[in-house]
Design a protein around this motif. Sequence first.
Motif, PDB file in Angstrom:
ATOM      1  N   ASN A  11       0.821  -1.210   0.000  1.00 44.34           N
ATOM      2  CA  ASN A  11       0.000   0.000   0.000  1.00 44.34           C
ATOM      3  C   ASN A  11       0.860   1.268   0.000  1.00 44.34           C
ATOM      4  O   ASN A  11       0.334   2.379   0.024  1.00 44.34           O
ATOM      5  CB  ASN A  11      -0.938   0.019   1.211  1.00 44.34           C
ATOM      6  CG  ASN A  11      -0.204   0.094   2.534  1.00 44.34           C
ATOM      7  OD1 ASN A  11       0.888  -0.460   2.672  1.00 44.34           O
ATOM      8  ND2 ASN A  11      -0.791   0.759   3.516  1.00 44.34           N
ATOM      9  N   VAL A  12       2.175   1.099  -0.043  1.00 45.06           N
ATOM     10  CA  VAL A  12       3.104   2.233  -0.066  1.00 45.06           C
ATOM     11  C   VAL A  12       3.406   2.599  -1.513  1.00 45.06           C
ATOM     12  O   VAL A  12       3.675   1.725  -2.342  1.00 45.06           O
ATOM     13  CB  VAL A  12       4.411   1.887   0.678  1.00 45.06           C
ATOM     14  CG1 VAL A  12       5.422   3.018   0.545  1.00 45.06           C
ATOM     15  CG2 VAL A  12       4.126   1.591   2.142  1.00 45.06           C
ATOM     16  N   THR A  13       3.376   3.886  -1.830  1.00 44.28           N
ATOM     17  CA  THR A  13       3.734   4.345  -3.172  1.00 44.28           C
ATOM     18  C   THR A  13       4.815   5.412  -3.080  1.00 44.28           C
ATOM     19  O   THR A  13       5.003   6.049  -2.046  1.00 44.28           O
ATOM     20  CB  THR A  13       2.514   4.921  -3.916  1.00 44.28           C
ATOM     21  OG1 THR A  13       1.949   5.984  -3.140  1.00 44.28           O
ATOM     22  CG2 THR A  13       1.453   3.852  -4.122  1.00 44.28           C
ATOM     23  N   ASN A  14       5.529   5.588  -4.186  1.00 42.89           N
ATOM     24  CA  ASN A  14       6.604   6.585  -4.305  1.00 42.89           C
ATOM     25  C   ASN A  14       7.736   6.345  -3.307  1.00 42.89           C
ATOM     26  O   ASN A  14       8.451   7.279  -2.938  1.00 42.89           O
ATOM     27  CB  ASN A  14       6.065   8.016  -4.123  1.00 42.89           C
ATOM     28  CG  ASN A  14       5.034   8.381  -5.163  1.00 42.89           C
ATOM     29  OD1 ASN A  14       5.155   7.991  -6.326  1.00 42.89           O
ATOM     30  ND2 ASN A  14       4.006   9.103  -4.760  1.00 42.89           N
ATOM     31  N   PHE A  15       7.898   5.100  -2.874  1.00 43.08           N
ATOM     32  CA  PHE A  15       8.930   4.772  -1.903  1.00 43.08           C
ATOM     33  C   PHE A  15      10.267   4.596  -2.619  1.00 43.08           C
ATOM     34  O   PHE A  15      10.340   3.954  -3.671  1.00 43.08           O
ATOM     35  CB  PHE A  15       8.560   3.485  -1.167  1.00 43.08           C
ATOM     36  CG  PHE A  15       9.498   3.093  -0.065  1.00 43.08           C
ATOM     37  CD1 PHE A  15       9.598   3.857   1.084  1.00 43.08           C
ATOM     38  CD2 PHE A  15      10.274   1.952  -0.165  1.00 43.08           C
ATOM     39  CE1 PHE A  15      10.452   3.493   2.116  1.00 43.08           C
ATOM     40  CE2 PHE A  15      11.119   1.565   0.857  1.00 43.08           C
ATOM     41  CZ  PHE A  15      11.213   2.346   2.003  1.00 43.08           C
ATOM     42  N   VAL A  16      11.310   5.189  -2.071  1.00 40.00           N
ATOM     43  CA  VAL A  16      12.642   5.113  -2.669  1.00 40.00           C
ATOM     44  C   VAL A  16      13.589   4.477  -1.657  1.00 40.00           C
ATOM     45  O   VAL A  16      13.724   4.960  -0.530  1.00 40.00           O
ATOM     46  CB  VAL A  16      13.171   6.509  -3.057  1.00 40.00           C
ATOM     47  CG1 VAL A  16      14.576   6.411  -3.634  1.00 40.00           C
ATOM     48  CG2 VAL A  16      12.221   7.177  -4.043  1.00 40.00           C
ATOM     49  N   TRP A  17      14.238   3.386  -2.061  1.00 38.71           N
ATOM     50  CA  TRP A  17      15.215   2.730  -1.189  1.00 38.71           C
ATOM     51  C   TRP A  17      16.234   2.020  -2.051  1.00 38.71           C
ATOM     52  O   TRP A  17      15.898   1.430  -3.083  1.00 38.71           O
ATOM     53  CB  TRP A  17      14.534   1.706  -0.283  1.00 38.71           C
ATOM     54  CG  TRP A  17      15.484   1.031   0.685  1.00 38.71           C
ATOM     55  CD1 TRP A  17      15.877   1.490   1.905  1.00 38.71           C
ATOM     56  CD2 TRP A  17      16.148  -0.226   0.504  1.00 38.71           C
ATOM     57  NE1 TRP A  17      16.747   0.602   2.496  1.00 38.71           N
ATOM     58  CE2 TRP A  17      16.932  -0.458   1.659  1.00 38.71           C
ATOM     59  CE3 TRP A  17      16.172  -1.183  -0.512  1.00 38.71           C
ATOM     60  CZ2 TRP A  17      17.721  -1.602   1.825  1.00 38.71           C
ATOM     61  CZ3 TRP A  17      16.957  -2.316  -0.358  1.00 38.71           C
ATOM     62  CH2 TRP A  17      17.711  -2.517   0.797  1.00 38.71           C
ATOM     63  N   THR A  18      17.483   2.107  -1.649  1.00 39.75           N
ATOM     64  CA  THR A  18      18.538   1.360  -2.314  1.00 39.75           C
ATOM     65  C   THR A  18      19.566   0.965  -1.270  1.00 39.75           C
ATOM     66  O   THR A  18      19.796   1.717  -0.316  1.00 39.75           O
ATOM     67  CB  THR A  18      19.185   2.202  -3.440  1.00 39.75           C
ATOM     68  OG1 THR A  18      20.076   1.392  -4.197  1.00 39.75           O
ATOM     69  CG2 THR A  18      19.952   3.385  -2.892  1.00 39.75           C
ATOM     70  N   PRO A  19      20.167  -0.213  -1.377  1.00 38.46           N
ATOM     71  CA  PRO A  19      21.207  -0.567  -0.408  1.00 38.46           C
ATOM     72  C   PRO A  19      22.364   0.410  -0.514  1.00 38.46           C
ATOM     73  O   PRO A  19      22.763   0.804  -1.611  1.00 38.46           O
ATOM     74  CB  PRO A  19      21.644  -1.978  -0.858  1.00 38.46           C
ATOM     75  CG  PRO A  19      20.547  -2.471  -1.732  1.00 38.46           C
ATOM     76  CD  PRO A  19      19.959  -1.272  -2.380  1.00 38.46           C
ATOM     77  N   SER A  20      22.909   0.788   0.622  1.00 35.95           N
ATOM     78  CA  SER A  20      24.026   1.724   0.609  1.00 35.95           C
ATOM     79  C   SER A  20      24.796   1.633   1.919  1.00 35.95           C
ATOM     80  O   SER A  20      24.215   1.298   2.950  1.00 35.95           O
ATOM     81  CB  SER A  20      23.531   3.165   0.419  1.00 35.95           C
ATOM     82  OG  SER A  20      22.681   3.546   1.484  1.00 35.95           O
ATOM     83  N   PRO A  21      26.093   1.913   1.877  1.00 36.43           N
ATOM     84  CA  PRO A  21      26.882   1.885   3.108  1.00 36.43           C
ATOM     85  C   PRO A  21      26.306   2.864   4.134  1.00 36.43           C
ATOM     86  O   PRO A  21      26.048   4.023   3.823  1.00 36.43           O
ATOM     87  CB  PRO A  21      28.271   2.320   2.646  1.00 36.43           C
ATOM     88  CG  PRO A  21      28.309   1.988   1.196  1.00 36.43           C
ATOM     89  CD  PRO A  21      26.921   2.217   0.704  1.00 36.43           C
TER      90      PRO A  21
END
Length: 520
Positions: free
Chosen positions: A495-505
């Motif tokens: 139900n989440v939209t426009n979510f931004v996530w990427t693996p990062s140190p």
Amino acid sequence: MLTYRGTGSIALSAALAALLQVSLPAAAADTVFTGAFDVGPQGNPQKFNPLTASAGFGFYNKYFNTLTLYDPAFQKISGDLAESWSFSKDGKSFTIKLRKGVHWHDGAPFTAADVKFTLGLIKDPDMASVFAVRFADVVNIRVADEHTVVLELLNMDASLPDALTNVMMLPNHLLSKFTAKELRTSDWWKSPVGTGPFKWNKYVPDQYVELLANPDYFRGKPKINRLVNRYFKDSSSAAIALAAGEINYSYLTQDQIRDGAGKNVQVISGQSMVLNYIGLNNQDPRFKDVRVRQALLYAIDRAAIVKNIYKGSAVASNCVLSSPKYIPQDANSYDMNLSKAKALLEEAGWSKLNHGEPLELLTYYSDQLSKDVVASLQVMFGQIGVTVKPRFVDAPTYGQIVDAGKFSMVFAGAGNGPDPASLMPLLHSSYAPPKGVNRMRVRIPELDKLFDAGQAETDDGKRNDIYKQLCRITNQQLPWIPLWVANRYGGYTKNVTNFVWTPSPGGGRYQDSPENWTLR
């Protein structure tokens, strides 16, 4: 004429509206996004000073801002609180132009004085900031005007825009009354004031932190009213809560994905930008001969570990850098070769150096996948006559042991982000403990010169060539035994939209635009 007096009820108000054919605005939904932002390697649970943190930035930047940030693909740096920046022709100054119209959560304007104050704290030894080394060439911080800061440099440092992606800006008007030593452990961090999209509302120890939407955020008021960072005892508990829809986001391990934790959620994966490696105590006479280090790498069947344990979600690395643009074509791939490994150990006189003693392999990784990796390494080293005894400890204990130099080998990870200069504190000889975090006590003069040259070079092409040579030297000399860069995973409810996530140190350093996250 109808009249109405008193408080009444919502139902009566609606009836009156119907009679009068008036449309009342719908009550604003109290949208709450709950995440396990401090679960896994991205987190720094219940530690709120971002200047002394090496992780946790994914949540810090929900209420603080930095001057610069990467795009989510970690290809380009853009301004956050900085509008622009430039070096002088002689490379001895770095000018930062600040975004105008930004305010702290208490309404005070964000100015150049705040930047000078924050960077001054970073450099103050009493703050003991992990980022101090990245600003070693900054000899003076000057406020040119309300929206302009000038960093005067001892030497050109082309990595400064990258370094600034780590540093959360702090309010001078609220914190200048503290000394750096007082502020380091102050309770102020438990009710801080930032410039970010959300502002601090509540902290319940061991349970959660609640943030409220900042209506005056310079990029616009967030679409979510409340952002909650919920604490969990372990990542398994967070994965269960995510699968049950109790929270909206969590870091997930590969084991959890395999066991079905991602069944009812949207799973995101990507390269971690963290190099897993075997670190050797370079002061230990047993590892002085490069042939010993090469033998250990030849003994490891990295292809089998990547295939069978990581299920193909890792890429082998042959030097301390992993970005393809820095990998020279003549780099040794160190494919497993047990006969060659044994021969190298014999040439180096390993039996006389070690006398059959077991080597302790220290690590702070405790998840099942990492335990499987360590068990595999133990077997593979045993095939060439090197006995390894694993030791699993928590991260603080690991830090104490390696800082004191009381170790032989470690299985660890190092942030391997887009700018190779980030590895300089970990590999340059001038940063060996107690001065810095070159915990493996690497001392290779040619490596030092290449790091220095890369920092001083502004031309991208020439800088790439410098780091290719740096990769080549670490491939030959093996100050670390490079293993692989593995994928990492996150999951969020559908139900989440426009979510931004990427693996990062460290879990952050990129524009994740939380002001645009929404809940259907």
